[in-house]
Design an enzyme around this catalytic site. Sequence first.
Site, short mmCIF file in Angstrom:
data_model
loop_
_atom_site.label_atom_id
_atom_site.label_comp_id
_atom_site.label_asym_id
_atom_site.label_seq_id
_atom_site.Cartn_x
_atom_site.Cartn_y
_atom_site.Cartn_z
N HIS A 366 5.18 0.85 0.57
CA HIS A 366 5.02 -0.51 1.09
C HIS A 366 5.32 -0.64 2.57
CE1 HIS A 366 4.57 -2.59 -2.84
NE2 HIS A 366 5.35 -1.61 -3.28
N LYS A 557 7.34 -16.17 6.71
CA LYS A 557 7.57 -14.79 6.26
C LYS A 557 8.94 -14.39 6.77
CE LYS A 557 3.68 -13.85 8.52
NZ LYS A 557 2.94 -13.20 7.43
N ARG A 558 9.46 -13.23 6.31
CA ARG A 558 10.73 -12.77 6.85
C ARG A 558 10.65 -12.70 8.38
NH1 ARG A 558 14.63 -10.72 3.10
NH2 ARG A 558 15.80 -10.14 4.97
N LYS A 563 6.65 -8.68 13.02
CA LYS A 563 5.80 -9.80 12.60
C LYS A 563 5.52 -10.76 13.76
CE LYS A 563 7.62 -9.58 7.84
NZ LYS A 563 6.48 -9.33 6.92
N THR A 665 0.92 -10.74 2.10
CA THR A 665 0.36 -11.45 0.95
C THR A 665 0.32 -12.95 1.21
OG1 THR A 665 2.55 -11.17 -0.04
CG2 THR A 665 0.78 -9.80 -0.91
N LYS A 669 -2.49 -15.98 0.27
CA LYS A 669 -2.16 -17.28 -0.33
C LYS A 669 -2.74 -18.42 0.48
CE LYS A 669 1.99 -15.10 -2.04
NZ LYS A 669 3.38 -14.74 -1.72
C1 26V Z 1 13.21 -1.69 1.99
C2 26V Z 1 14.54 -1.56 1.97
C3 26V Z 1 15.15 -0.50 2.79
C4 26V Z 1 16.51 -0.14 2.32
C5 26V Z 1 17.37 -1.33 2.09
C6 26V Z 1 16.78 -2.30 1.11
C7 26V Z 1 15.32 -2.42 1.20
C8 26V Z 1 14.70 -3.40 0.47
C9 26V Z 1 13.35 -3.51 0.50
C10 26V Z 1 12.60 -2.67 1.26
C11 26V Z 1 11.13 -2.82 1.19
C12 26V Z 1 10.48 -2.98 2.49
C13 26V Z 1 9.03 -2.86 2.31
C14 26V Z 1 8.33 -4.16 2.03
O1 26V Z 1 8.84 -5.14 1.56
N1 26V Z 1 7.08 -4.12 2.34
C15 26V Z 1 6.17 -5.25 2.19
O2 26V Z 1 5.49 -5.07 0.97
C16 26V Z 1 4.54 -6.08 0.73
C17 26V Z 1 3.94 -5.84 -0.62
O3 26V Z 1 3.24 -4.64 -0.64
C18 26V Z 1 3.49 -6.08 1.84
O4 26V Z 1 2.59 -7.13 1.62
C19 26V Z 1 4.15 -6.25 3.19
O5 26V Z 1 3.19 -6.12 4.23
C20 26V Z 1 5.23 -5.21 3.38
O6 26V Z 1 5.96 -5.45 4.57
#
Ligand code: 26V
Length: 821
Positions: A366, A557-558, A563, A665, A669
């Site tokens: 992701h 968004k975050r 971003k 996403t 929406k």
């Molecule tokens: C990463 C980490 C790193 C370690 C600490 C905790 C933690 C928690 C979550 C994440 C995930 C980061 C990746 C993420 O959220 N990506 C997003 O995924 C969406 C669904 O595929 C996508 O639409 C977004 O563009 C993307 O930023």
Amino acid sequence: MTAFRDAYGVTNPKDVQELERALVNRLIYSIGKDPVDTQPRDWFYALAHVVRDLLTVKWMESMRNYYLQDAKRVYYLSMEFLIGRTLDHALLNMGCYDEFKQALEDVGLRLEEIAEYEEEAALGNGGLGRLAACFLDSLATLRLPGFGYGIRYDYGMFSQSIQGGWQIEHPDNWLRYGNPWEFARPDVLYRVQFCGRVVERRDGDGRVRYDWVDTEDVMAMAYDIPIPGFGDGSVNNLRLWAAKASRDFDLRYFNEGNYIKAVEQKTQSENLSKVLYPDDTTQMGRELRLRQEYFFVRASLQDILYHFSADHEDFDALPEEVAIQLNDTHPCIAIPELLRILVDEHDLPWEKAFDLTVRTFAYTNHTLLPEALETWPVWLFERLLPRHLQIIYEINRRFLDDVARRLPGDPELIRRVSLIDEGDGKRVRMAHLAIVGSHKVNGVAKLHSELMKSTIFRDFARIFPDRFINITNGITPRRWLYQANRPLAALITEAIGPGWVADLERLSELAPLTEDGEFRRRFRAVKRANKERLANLLRARLNIDVDPDSLFDVQIKRIHEYKRQLLNILQVITRYNRLRDHPSAPCVPRTVILGGKAAPGYRMAKLIIKLINDVAAVVNGDPQLAGRLKVVFVPDYNVSRAMELIPAVELSEQISTAGTEASGTSNMKMTLNGALTIGTLDGANIEIREQVGEDNIFIFGLTADQLDDLRRRGYRPWDYYHGNTELKRALDMIASGYFSPDQPDRFKPLVDSLLAGGDRYAVLADYAAYVECQDAVDRLYGDPDAWTRKAILNVARAGRFSSDRSIREYAELVWNIGPRP
Ligand code: 26V
């Protein structure tokens, strides 16, 4: 089943009188309240129980059907499920919203008001967690045997308030009044081991065996949440694990007579599922996080194999019966865990165990951002999961041998693809483990999947060319249009019938209606009503007046540098300057809305929130603008806020640096709700352009390739600063304290990151193109009919972005499962 239903509860959810009786019964017998003395919250819980009863019946039917069909199952392992509220969603999916509304009215209550008492299940950070929730909805709707596994955090995503313009985090005590949707399963309890040591011994046949002993144990207890599909879909199951102290553990201290110590140990182990990590961008390397990952993986695998082994003697059929999807690397310790179970506990030879493992797992990536890629220090692994570290070493040894054999003479390659990063203190690279241990690896949008193969996983794409695929993300139309935007949903259904809700491609039937003046008028009226509704909410909650006739321009968004909320704000400042320089020039009034949470430790992101609020204060307080520009920061952006905002959006801001947003996403929406996108060629924006056509989207800025070139040649943000007077002016205003007179150097870190700091996300490089593109937006908005035609086409061509389509692709390309009758 019918007899059971007759005896117990609602036989016909279409019978309003029966619903009323059930409601009062539940209020008395489940909530324990006298109907003459109830609070609205009691009614919510009574109502939720009635709904849950209905779900439960369908749920048992679905589970029984899957069992009888002996269908292959897919397990979606995810640290996050960002579900939001369930009540309305369940009522709409079951097709009894109006009946319940009526039943409540008959006892003098409004469904809309009661629904506000539901706490959000905010068990996720953002896109990744919300995607998991949309996928569960689609799996159930498509009647696929898909089961979610995750963690039942006591505290979900923090709630955000804004004080003096700064973000303040508050704990999200969402279980305070109890979760009415879940079933606690105290009997479904698994042991999870940590620490200890590995003992090598020889078994009766002289083979070397490994025992993991002297471990510290925690118990995982299951909670089940029914997931209702739409219409005649299934009701599937989401199983979340909560940590419980193990009895053995307590006893050790009890026996020593140390009562307090025993209780202390108990709370310590139960801390494991206490809180969701609220940082989705920087890998913090915290021990508790790694414990959480193994905890839920270990419990889920025991559960999965328990079910599998009920009718299998050996594991040969595992990949034919079970598919496990890893939502990012977070659950990928499942790979060495399954190997450990097969080899250590069931005595399978390594080669066979490894083959079964690879055929069972698939991994979704992701993000390409290097700081978000998980790695764990080897020393930590060794302490927490000593046997798993050995197994990872063994996977690595065999993998690297294989690479050296197939691509000889390239020691650099071996170093690059190793599961262990040998530099800077040894670390385990979780993404490499996930790739080597899976049969499919997918990115979440075309560009992202291509970049995955050409950048971070380039070597792996060469080693495993057939392993890498793309499956573009999607969103569930049930929540994001049918539920969130009832007026538009009704208009669409009137025009083309109700089939689109479960078959989103049918929206294409709207396309000819762009030529129908009456339809355009009604479409516009719906958007206008949604804007008014939002304006009312903003007035009531934030005491801000916005003009429902202004253009609603939204970035939600975050908060993250990639971003580029900063780019948005720079453009807003330029707009402000122009309005003040030319007070009587014609202009399109705009309401610029931003919302999102910053990770609590992300200093820059928090400063961006403060800047947005400081700019808002100056802009909104300037009488010279006469309300022609408003800036609103919506606090505590979450799933419910998103559902309020998105139907009112006209301009969707999707302005990440090309190559950084894996998919996005919220872009989908807003498109589905009739907004036009202003965006870069990044993530799924590219596919949105492909679908809606380039005349119906505002694209600007450098492409990922162009940026690559620019950086190779040497990107110099100062040149852009000196080369553009409006840009220089906006930056100088921020830097000189125009928006922060009480502390003129407040935003120095932000300005420095853009100039002296090298502008990692090329904000300045895209500024001029962005401002110019925004001018084009204004021009089009001046022609409401032309705008509306394009907006309708955006809806008509959004069908591809249904998560039903994504799930069908997973089912076919990855899981090899199909719906069975
Ligand atoms: C990463 C980490 C790193 C370690 C600490 C905790 C933690 C928690 C979550 C994440 C995930 C980061 C990746 C993420 O959220 N990506 C997003 O995924 C969406 C669904 O595929 C996508 O639409 C977004 O563009 C993307 O930023």
